[in-house]
Design a protein around this motif. Structure first.
Motif, PDB file in Angstrom:
ATOM      1  N   MET A 106      -0.391   5.172  -3.415  1.00 27.99           N
ATOM      2  CA  MET A 106      -0.167   5.070  -1.982  1.00 27.99           C
ATOM      3  C   MET A 106      -1.443   5.337  -1.179  1.00 27.99           C
ATOM      4  O   MET A 106      -1.655   4.740  -0.119  1.00 27.99           O
ATOM      5  CB  MET A 106       0.931   6.037  -1.556  1.00 27.99           C
ATOM      6  CG  MET A 106       2.319   5.658  -2.065  1.00 27.99           C
ATOM      7  SD  MET A 106       2.831   3.987  -1.589  1.00 27.99           S
ATOM      8  CE  MET A 106       2.921   4.150   0.189  1.00 27.99           C
ATOM      9  N   ASN A 107      -2.305   6.224  -1.664  1.00 26.11           N
ATOM     10  CA  ASN A 107      -3.582   6.478  -0.980  1.00 26.11           C
ATOM     11  C   ASN A 107      -4.435   5.212  -0.939  1.00 26.11           C
ATOM     12  O   ASN A 107      -5.101   4.926   0.062  1.00 26.11           O
ATOM     13  CB  ASN A 107      -4.348   7.602  -1.679  1.00 26.11           C
ATOM     14  CG  ASN A 107      -3.746   8.967  -1.400  1.00 26.11           C
ATOM     15  OD1 ASN A 107      -2.996   9.136  -0.441  1.00 26.11           O
ATOM     16  ND2 ASN A 107      -4.041   9.936  -2.251  1.00 26.11           N
ATOM     17  N   ASN A 108      -4.428   4.449  -2.037  1.00 28.91           N
ATOM     18  CA  ASN A 108      -5.163   3.182  -2.060  1.00 28.91           C
ATOM     19  C   ASN A 108      -4.538   2.174  -1.106  1.00 28.91           C
ATOM     20  O   ASN A 108      -5.237   1.474  -0.371  1.00 28.91           O
ATOM     21  CB  ASN A 108      -5.184   2.613  -3.487  1.00 28.91           C
ATOM     22  CG  ASN A 108      -6.312   3.169  -4.330  1.00 28.91           C
ATOM     23  OD1 ASN A 108      -7.451   2.729  -4.228  1.00 28.91           O
ATOM     24  ND2 ASN A 108      -6.002   4.148  -5.157  1.00 28.91           N
ATOM     25  N   VAL A 109      -3.214   2.117  -1.115  1.00 32.15           N
ATOM     26  CA  VAL A 109      -2.510   1.144  -0.277  1.00 32.15           C
ATOM     27  C   VAL A 109      -2.715   1.431   1.210  1.00 32.15           C
ATOM     28  O   VAL A 109      -2.920   0.523   2.023  1.00 32.15           O
ATOM     29  CB  VAL A 109      -1.004   1.133  -0.623  1.00 32.15           C
ATOM     30  CG1 VAL A 109      -0.229   0.307   0.400  1.00 32.15           C
ATOM     31  CG2 VAL A 109      -0.782   0.579  -2.018  1.00 32.15           C
ATOM     32  N   LEU A 110      -2.682   2.708   1.593  1.00 30.21           N
ATOM     33  CA  LEU A 110      -2.751   3.075   3.006  1.00 30.21           C
ATOM     34  C   LEU A 110      -4.171   3.375   3.477  1.00 30.21           C
ATOM     35  O   LEU A 110      -4.388   3.677   4.649  1.00 30.21           O
ATOM     36  CB  LEU A 110      -1.869   4.297   3.264  1.00 30.21           C
ATOM     37  CG  LEU A 110      -0.373   4.120   2.959  1.00 30.21           C
ATOM     38  CD1 LEU A 110       0.361   5.448   3.063  1.00 30.21           C
ATOM     39  CD2 LEU A 110       0.250   3.082   3.878  1.00 30.21           C
ATOM     40  N   GLY A 111      -5.149   3.269   2.584  1.00 33.75           N
ATOM     41  CA  GLY A 111      -6.517   3.662   2.916  1.00 33.75           C
ATOM     42  C   GLY A 111      -7.281   2.702   3.799  1.00 33.75           C
ATOM     43  O   GLY A 111      -8.327   3.059   4.344  1.00 33.75           O
ATOM     44  N   GLY A 112      -6.803   1.470   3.951  1.00 35.12           N
ATOM     45  CA  GLY A 112      -7.445   0.516   4.850  1.00 35.12           C
ATOM     46  C   GLY A 112      -8.658  -0.196   4.286  1.00 35.12           C
ATOM     47  O   GLY A 112      -9.324  -0.948   4.995  1.00 35.12           O
ATOM     48  N   ARG A 113      -8.951   0.014   3.008  1.00 36.73           N
ATOM     49  CA  ARG A 113     -10.139  -0.606   2.416  1.00 36.73           C
ATOM     50  C   ARG A 113      -9.889  -2.042   1.984  1.00 36.73           C
ATOM     51  O   ARG A 113     -10.793  -2.862   1.958  1.00 36.73           O
ATOM     52  CB  ARG A 113     -10.580   0.237   1.215  1.00 36.73           C
ATOM     53  CG  ARG A 113     -11.763  -0.328   0.454  1.00 36.73           C
ATOM     54  CD  ARG A 113     -12.067   0.512  -0.788  1.00 36.73           C
ATOM     55  NE  ARG A 113     -13.003  -0.141  -1.667  1.00 36.73           N
ATOM     56  CZ  ARG A 113     -13.239   0.229  -2.922  1.00 36.73           C
ATOM     57  NH1 ARG A 113     -12.578   1.247  -3.429  1.00 36.73           N
ATOM     58  NH2 ARG A 113     -14.106  -0.408  -3.671  1.00 36.73           N
TER      59      ARG A 113
END
Length: 343
Positions: A106-113
């Motif tokens: 989820m951190n990757n998904v929501l990170g905006g990168r």
């Protein structure tokens, strides 16, 4: 040595700055001939695009992310290879994140990168988290789960039909007691294959026996041990055929049966799924279902790009498999069960 700029590329290719930008962003406003001319000029000058600048201007990073819990095995290298080729064709870079941790996911998904995400084993993400993706307008394509929202789509195999067809193939060969090598309950493909298997049994009035459902977990060694354990537990009273969750499970099943003294397929038939390369060279060659893996990869990227370009909303696509009969299945020569041959 001074780094080449986009102006240098435009001068070398003999085109406008905007044309270079459109060519490198994969815009349909540029012909393929012009795009090739721009790319040749960029290569000649060793031009490296400023991704940060491009992101600030377009709001796009041109980076896509495939998040999965595993990339081992033939399925994944064929899938990721086709996805990567399609990403390059559309001017995107494919990143792969391997994790079993939902927070990392989820951190990757929501990170905006990243501009968008391909998710495998997406059932680790709960409904409420998928709703958050939709609320945040995050584009995602599920590869192992049917799910459709405005910015979320899926490209999966029709595993229910595949499970039904391969079980029906065994029934047509005269088998009346057919076992199933299962996997984890949250694996979409295996759950659908099992549902198809059950549907075929029910349609033909055949019994569904819990003792014939073994846990193979898509693994050769675990499947081997499961069949051996069943043979010992039920005094070697086994089904006359097995449907394995995938080809690796089928190979483990065959090896266990051969160890127990059974002949495949003369005594017991075995069928799998996926048509991995080994399945045709294994002895006996495996009856299986061939899934269009490369087509799944290409279709997932195509749908992703359409959603990102606002040309489509999320939708679900199911790809059909092809039954491939080989030497591991044959006409049933016994009754409801196969008895141990050598003892």
């Amino acid at each position: 040595m001074k780094k080449a700029t986009i102006k240098d590329v435009a001068r070398e290719a003999g085109v406008a700055l905007s044309t270079v930008s459109n060519a490198m962003n994969g815009s349909s406003l540029v012909t393929e001939e012009t795009r090739e001319k721009v790319m040749e000029a960029a290569k000649k000058l060793n031009y490296v695009p400023n991704m940060n600048g491009r992101f600030l201007k377009s709001g796009r990073s041109r980076q896509l992310c495939f998040i999965t819990s595993s990339i081992s095995g033939e399925y994944f290298y064929r899938l990721t290879d086709s996805m990567n080729a399609e990403c390059e064709k559309n001017g995107y870079c494919l990143n792969i994140v391997v994790t079993r941790d939902k927070n990392t996911m989820m951190n990757n998904v929501l990170g905006g990168r990243f501009d968008g995400f391909f998710l495998f084993e997406g059932e680790r993400i709960a409904e409420e988290e998928l709703e958050r993706l939709e609320k945040e307008h995050i584009v995602a394509i599920m590869l192992d789960r049917k799910y459709v929202r405005k910015t979320i789509g899926s490209v999966v195999f029709d595993s229910f039909q595949a499970g039904y067809e391969i079980t029906k193939h065994l029934i047509n060969l005269g088998h009346k007691r057919i076992g199933f090598l299962d996997s984890a309950s949250d694996i979409y493909d295996c759950a659908e294959r099992k549902r198809g298997y059950q549907e075929a049994l029910q349609e033909h009035g055949l019994a569904f026996l819990e003792k014939d459902i073994l846990q193979g977990f898509f693994d050769e060694n675990i499947s081997y041990s499961a069949v051996i354990a069943q043979a010992h537990l039920y005094y070697r009273d086994l089904p006359t055929a097995y449907v394995a969750g995938n080809d690796k499970s089928a190979i483990g099943c065959v090896k266990a049966l051969q160890f127990l003294g059974f002949r495949v397929p003369e005594d017991i038939s075995v069928a799998g799924f996926d048509d991995i390369e080994l399945s045709r060279y294994f002895t006996p060659a495996l009856t299986t279902v061939r899934n269009p893996i490369e087509e799944q990869g290409r279709a997932a990227v195509e749908l992703m790009v359409e959603i990102l370009d606002k040309k489509a909303e999320g939708r679900s696509r199911e790809l059909k498999g092809i039954l491939v009969p080989r030497n591991s299945t044959g006409i049933c020569m016994r009754g409801s069960g196969a008895a141990y041959r050598n003892g």
